[in-house]
Design an enzyme around this catalytic site. Structure first.
Site, PDB file in Angstrom:
ATOM      1  N   ARG A 250     -12.814  17.127   4.159  1.00 35.14           N
ATOM      2  CA  ARG A 250     -12.640  15.095   3.371  1.00 35.14           C
ATOM      3  C   ARG A 250     -13.222  15.188   1.950  1.00 35.14           C
ATOM      4  NH1 ARG A 250     -10.495  13.666   6.516  1.00 35.14           N
ATOM      5  NH2 ARG A 250     -10.282  12.247   8.897  1.00 35.14           N
ATOM      6  N   GLU A 279     -10.908   6.992  -1.515  1.00 30.99           N
ATOM      7  CA  GLU A 279      -9.778   6.988  -1.546  1.00 30.99           C
ATOM      8  C   GLU A 279      -8.829   5.312  -0.748  1.00 30.99           C
ATOM      9  OE1 GLU A 279      -8.200   9.033   1.749  1.00 30.99           O
ATOM     10  OE2 GLU A 279      -8.590  11.182   0.694  1.00 30.99           O
ATOM     11  N   HIS A 297      -3.442  12.563   1.039  1.00 30.90           N
ATOM     12  CA  HIS A 297      -4.764  12.555   1.787  1.00 30.90           C
ATOM     13  C   HIS A 297      -3.173  12.845   2.937  1.00 30.90           C
ATOM     14  CE1 HIS A 297      -7.700  11.459   5.360  1.00 30.90           C
ATOM     15  NE2 HIS A 297      -7.165  12.712   5.720  1.00 30.90           N
TER      16      HIS A 297
HETATM   17  O1  LIG Z   1      -7.215  13.637   7.852  1.00 37.00           O
HETATM   18  C1  LIG Z   1      -6.490  14.123   8.713  1.00 37.00           C
HETATM   19  C2  LIG Z   1      -7.213  13.605   9.935  1.00 37.00           C
HETATM   20  O2  LIG Z   1      -8.546  13.553  10.421  1.00 37.00           O
HETATM   21  O3  LIG Z   1      -6.292  13.926  11.003  1.00 37.00           O
END
Ligand SMILES: O=CC(=O)O
Length: 333
Positions: A250, A279, A297
């Site tokens: 993250r 984001e 992402h």
């Molecule tokens: O970032 C993607 C997830 O947490 O699945």
């Protein structure tokens, strides 16, 4: 309304009600899933003419499960309005958007994507790392812009084998990253909340020490109060001028302002980033840097992982409504 339609409506009203908070990215696919919509009454918040608070009030006592993804917070306040909820299913590996303490207090089970994203996440992390070291995207731009003809040879890339790679978070994704990079001759060590007895790699309880003994850090851990801005000035300094950061966890695990400063000042060698603090906004300073590879992402998402996820979500819903075992519990109440 004809009789058939009336029948269908009555039947659907008897089905357990599942609240879908937001459409993108995976929830839309799940929301269209025939199997899911035949078994549950899917309440798609974004399709309702009612504002969310009115929708919640109207269905307060009938919503039994919430299906969400990483960009839709499941807060104590939301749960308080929905006293019949028994399960929160998130279509993500990350669970930082769910108030787990509130879920526990209310006896609500939580499931996530379990291991269905592990291979995709690991492939993407390794891909970003290779791209930074081997300069694949940057060299591609060089060729397309005609610079090979105008300027001649491109600067040398780095070898992968022999690099000391520190994995931050040796969960299911981190372990797959380790496996892949070992096969390329990298020397793996890791930092995690606890030493993992199954892991054949050196463990560092301090991420700073891990950084000091690594050529790259690959961040695969969850975002929690403990890991927020864990990759800070001290860690980046310990990693040093030749060091590379890859982040598929993250954005907020890294102090992004510091990361940008270190890259601008040449105090680390490069970065491969799939996740960001705010984001979809990405610091503009990164756009002109050829030693930085960016992706929006998408690390864990592939058609294969979507399919596996759909099955998992359905399995978890089935389990909770038949008092069976959850398939990918984060918390099983
Ligand atoms: O970032 C993607 C997830 O947490 O699945």
């Amino acid at each position: 309304m004809d009789n058939q339609e009336q029948n269908r409506n009555c039947q659907s009203q008897d089905l357990p009600q599942v609240l879908l908070l937001k459409p993108p990215p995976v929830v839309t696919v799940l929301g269209e899933d025939q199997f899911l919509s035949n078994r549950y009454q899917l309440l798609k918040a974004w399709e309702s003419p009612l504002p969310l608070h009115q929708l919640l009030t109207k269905h307060a006592n009938s919503i039994q499960a919430i299906l969400c993804s990483g960009d839709s917070p499941v807060t104590d306040d939301l749960l308080q309005r929905l006293p019949s909820v028994r399960l929160v299913v998130t279509a993500s590996a990350g669970i930082n958007h769910i108030d787990l303490i509130a879920c526990r207090r209310r006896g609500i089970s939580v499931t996530n994507a379990g291991i269905v994203f592990s291979d995709g996440g690991a492939d993407a992390a390794v891909g970003l790392y290779f791209d930074v070291l081997r300069k694949i995207s940057a060299a591609d731009r060089y060729v397309r812009q005609g610079l090979w003809v105008k300027k001649g040879d491109y600067p040398l890339a780095s070898k992968i084998g022999g690099k000391r790679v520190g994995i931050v978070g040796l969960g299911s994704i981190g372990s797959e990253v380790a496996k892949r990079l070992e096969a390329f001759g990298c020397i793996i060590s890791y930092n995690s909340r606890k030493k993992k007895n199954f892991a054949p790699y050196p463990f560092y309880s301090s991420v700073c020490e891990l950084a000091a003994n690594s050529d790259a850090l690959i961040i695969c851990c969850a975002l929690t109060d403990q890991t927020q801005h864990m990759i800070n000035k001290e860690v980046l300094s310990a990693l040093g001028k030749e060091g590379v950061i890859v982040n598929i966890g993250r954005g907020a695990i890294v102090d992004e302002k510091e990361l940008v400063r270190f890259l601008m000042e040449g105090k680390i060698a490069g970065a491969g980033l799939d996740v960001f603090e705010n984001e979809p906004h990405v610091p503009k300073e990164l756009f002109g840097m050829d030693n930085v590879v960016l992706s929006p992402h998408i690390a864990v998402f592939t058609p294969e992982s979507f399919m596996a996820l759909c099955k998992l979500v359905v399995g978890n819903l089935e389990a909770v409504f038949s008092n069976g075992r959850l398939l990918s519990p984060v918390m099983d109440e």
